[in-house]
Design an enzyme around this catalytic site. Structure first.
Site, PDB file in Angstrom:
ATOM      1  N   ASP A 124       0.696  -1.211  -0.049  1.00 28.10           N
ATOM      2  CA  ASP A 124       0.228   0.019  -0.153  1.00 28.10           C
ATOM      3  C   ASP A 124       0.853   1.231  -0.040  1.00 28.10           C
ATOM      4  OD1 ASP A 124      -2.518   1.194  -0.156  1.00 28.10           O
ATOM      5  OD2 ASP A 124      -2.379   1.901   2.006  1.00 28.10           O
ATOM      6  N   HIS A 131      -3.900  14.005   0.631  1.00 29.31           N
ATOM      7  CA  HIS A 131      -4.122  13.097   1.855  1.00 29.31           C
ATOM      8  C   HIS A 131      -2.612  13.217   2.768  1.00 29.31           C
ATOM      9  CE1 HIS A 131      -5.000   9.589   4.264  1.00 29.31           C
ATOM     10  NE2 HIS A 131      -3.575   9.293   3.952  1.00 29.31           N
ATOM     11  N   GLU A 197     -10.059   4.114   4.003  1.00 33.61           N
ATOM     12  CA  GLU A 197      -9.408   4.983   3.035  1.00 33.61           C
ATOM     13  C   GLU A 197      -9.700   4.578   1.867  1.00 33.61           C
ATOM     14  OE1 GLU A 197      -4.842   4.349   3.909  1.00 33.61           O
ATOM     15  OE2 GLU A 197      -4.995   5.770   5.375  1.00 33.61           O
ATOM     16  N   GLU A 199      -9.551   4.115  -1.932  1.00 33.27           N
ATOM     17  CA  GLU A 199      -8.204   3.915  -3.026  1.00 33.27           C
ATOM     18  C   GLU A 199      -8.581   3.107  -4.115  1.00 33.27           C
ATOM     19  OE1 GLU A 199      -4.566   2.212  -1.231  1.00 33.27           O
ATOM     20  OE2 GLU A 199      -5.019   3.318   0.734  1.00 33.27           O
ATOM     21  N   ASP A 229      -8.861   0.699   2.375  1.00 28.48           N
ATOM     22  CA  ASP A 229      -7.934   0.368   3.210  1.00 28.48           C
ATOM     23  C   ASP A 229      -8.447   0.622   4.661  1.00 28.48           C
ATOM     24  OD1 ASP A 229      -5.418  -0.316   4.548  1.00 28.48           O
ATOM     25  OD2 ASP A 229      -4.329   1.484   3.694  1.00 28.48           O
ATOM     26  N   ARG A 233      -7.045   4.276  13.333  1.00 31.65           N
ATOM     27  CA  ARG A 233      -5.918   5.466  13.662  1.00 31.65           C
ATOM     28  C   ARG A 233      -5.190   5.535  15.048  1.00 31.65           C
ATOM     29  NH1 ARG A 233      -5.166   6.237   8.276  1.00 31.65           N
ATOM     30  NH2 ARG A 233      -7.194   6.795   7.382  1.00 31.65           N
ATOM     31  N   GLN A 236      -2.671   2.854  14.811  1.00 33.49           N
ATOM     32  CA  GLN A 236      -1.530   3.603  13.771  1.00 33.49           C
ATOM     33  C   GLN A 236      -0.767   4.773  14.448  1.00 33.49           C
ATOM     34  OE1 GLN A 236      -3.262   4.797  10.305  1.00 33.49           O
ATOM     35  NE2 GLN A 236      -1.390   5.482   9.250  1.00 33.49           N
ATOM     36  N   LYS A 249      -3.470  -1.609  10.161  1.00 33.70           N
ATOM     37  CA  LYS A 249      -3.627  -2.005   8.558  1.00 33.70           C
ATOM     38  C   LYS A 249      -4.004  -3.383   8.493  1.00 33.70           C
ATOM     39  CE  LYS A 249      -2.699   2.586   7.223  1.00 33.70           C
ATOM     40  NZ  LYS A 249      -3.726   3.422   6.505  1.00 33.70           N
ATOM     41  N   THR A 253      -8.752  -5.483   4.272  1.00 37.67           N
ATOM     42  CA  THR A 253      -8.665  -4.448   3.192  1.00 37.67           C
ATOM     43  C   THR A 253      -9.697  -5.133   2.122  1.00 37.67           C
ATOM     44  OG1 THR A 253      -6.320  -3.966   3.299  1.00 37.67           O
ATOM     45  CG2 THR A 253      -7.254  -3.625   1.333  1.00 37.67           C
ATOM     46  N   GLU A 359      -9.467  12.888   7.783  1.00 36.94           N
ATOM     47  CA  GLU A 359      -9.316  14.096   7.115  1.00 36.94           C
ATOM     48  C   GLU A 359     -10.762  14.763   7.160  1.00 36.94           C
ATOM     49  OE1 GLU A 359      -6.813  13.665   3.196  1.00 36.94           O
ATOM     50  OE2 GLU A 359      -7.296  11.620   3.888  1.00 36.94           O
TER      51      GLU A 359
HETATM   52 MN    MN Z   1      -3.824   3.316   2.705  1.00 41.33          MN
END
Ligand code: MN
Length: 416
Positions: A124, A131, A197, A199, A229, A233, A236, A249, A253, A359
């Site tokens: 990834d 972002h 996420e 993607e 994904d 947070r 993370q 992560k 996915t 975000e």
């Molecule tokens: Mn990602």
């Protein structure tokens, strides 16, 4: 290129994701058996059945007898073209094989769909500038938003192929080791800042052993899927330095059930954004490597209606999948058929074009409206649905919905 008309009327609708121009590839269950299928309008064409009936011959031996598309990828780009040419022959308006092909059509509505390919490995990236700027601003301040390497290198991490699931698979809120900025020490708890996420995933369709150029990398890409994904947070934030995300992560996915082949996206190629810092020559693009694909994220709370929380476009990326793949080989890292490369979160320049709740809610400080509720991060029972469409002349190319529902965390897995 205009709409290519099919004798399957639903494939000629401007509202379908799956006109003859698309020919997206998936795996579905028919009569209790998983089979390779091709999306066409509101139908799935049993491609394994086509091969069994002698209507589709791609290799010297059957390549659709197992329920994934990897063997077709292995045959290489000439076979990829032959596949599309033959499917168009069989499905175009006036095709003489209409009766026998009709017997191999199944309704898409309600079909059980599976991972469309066997995923070899998953990498990834972090290649969307908006972002990276947003996240960097939140974590390190506006002055240090982009790390010093960011404009020179597509940053990535090696993920887990084992955690990739097909759309429709429920996701379980994970437990993990967390430590908030004001906590005296770490604790083990369910993630309270679970996120999505938005993607695009690129599928490597040819192996490499040694370095490849961006042009060679582009030619190695078989197709694309939508990719969510899922990201914890809070896990993370505590774990990511200095080696990047790990357990944050690794829960899951989600990818769309349909692979859109690179050939179907050719009419939608577009150039990368302007760069104020020149890339090293090995990363320079020989031509347009991004695609004009409109993307959106729907959030559906349990028992409520969907709210579109973000709208953006794949052309907002800073590094294309071809650049990412070329960079991936610079060390000599062998790439394999079935490798999956996540683009990185695709955010646009405006507030409503951000591809993650991190975000959208600015780290939880500005919860966003979702129907008559608000969200900073995902709540139990929320369903996230990604959509992607490239708008052609009288038709569109889509991936089908890429949805996943978040289930509550289990009881403490280590409790005695
Ligand atoms: Mn990602």
């Amino acid at each position: 290129m205009p709409l290519e008309r099919s004798w399957i009327e639903s494939a000629n609708s401007p509202e379908t994701d799956f006109p003859l121009n698309n020919l997206a590839l998936g795996v579905f269950t028919a009569d209790g058996v998983q089979r390779c299928g091709v999306a066409i309008g509101d139908r799935i064409l049993d491609a394994t059945g086509l091969e069994e009936a002698g209507l589709l011959t791609l290799g010297d031996t059957p390549v659709l007898d197992l329920p994934f598309w990897n063997e077709v990828m292995e045959l290489g780009p000439e076979a990829w073209t032959a596949l599309r040419d033959r499917l168009k022959e069989l499905l175009r308006e006036g095709a003489p094989e209409r009766d026998i092909v009709t017997s191999l059509l199944h309704p898409m509505d309600g079909a059980e769909l599976h991972l469309p390919f066997a995923i070899s490995e998953f990498t990834d990236f972090y290649a969307g500038r908006h972002h990276a700027t947003n996240v960097g601003t939140m974590f390190r301040g506006a002055e240090n938003a982009l790390p010093p390497n960011w404009l020179h290198i597509p940053i990535g991490y090696n993920g887990r192929a084992s955690s990739v699931v097909v759309a429709g698979t429920d996701i379980r809120r994970p437990w993990g080791q967390l430590k908030g900025p004001n906590d005296p020490g770490p604790r083990f708890a369910p993630s309270a800042r679970f996120d999505l996420e938005l993607e695009l995933g690129a599928i490597v369709g040819q192996a490499s052993d040694g370095t490849v150029t961006v042009a060679e990398a582009d030619a190695m890409i078989f197709g694309y899927v939508l990719l969510n994904d899922w990201s914890a947070r809070d896990i993370q934030a505590w774990e990511y330095q200095p080696l990047g995300p790990f357990q944050a992560k690794a829960t899951a996915t989600t990818i769309s059930p349909w692979i859109v082949m690179r050939a179907a996206l050719e009419p939608f190629r577009c150039a990368s954004p302007a760069r104020e810092v020149a890339l090293l020559p090995y990363l320079e693009e020989p031509g347009p490597m991004l695609y004009d694909i409109a993307l959106e994220v729907d959030l559906t709370p349990e028992g409520a209606s969907p709210t579109t929380i973000a709208r953006t476009n794949y052309r907002e990326m800073y590094y294309s999948s071809a650049q990412q793949l070329a960079h991936h080989t610079t060390s000599g890292c062998p790439m394999n058929v079935g490798d999956l490369l996540g683009s990185g979160t695709i955010s646009g320049p405006t507030k409503d074009s951000r591809g993650s709740l991190l975000e959208l809610s600015w780290g939880g400080k500005e919860p966003i409206p979702v129907g008559n509720q608000t969200r900073s991060f995902l709540e139990d029972g929320d369903t996230i649905t990604l959509r992607g469409t490239a708008q052609g002349d009288g038709y569109r190319i889509g991936f089908g919905p890429c949805a996943g529902k978040l289930l509550p965390a289990l009881a403490d897995p280590y409790a005695r």
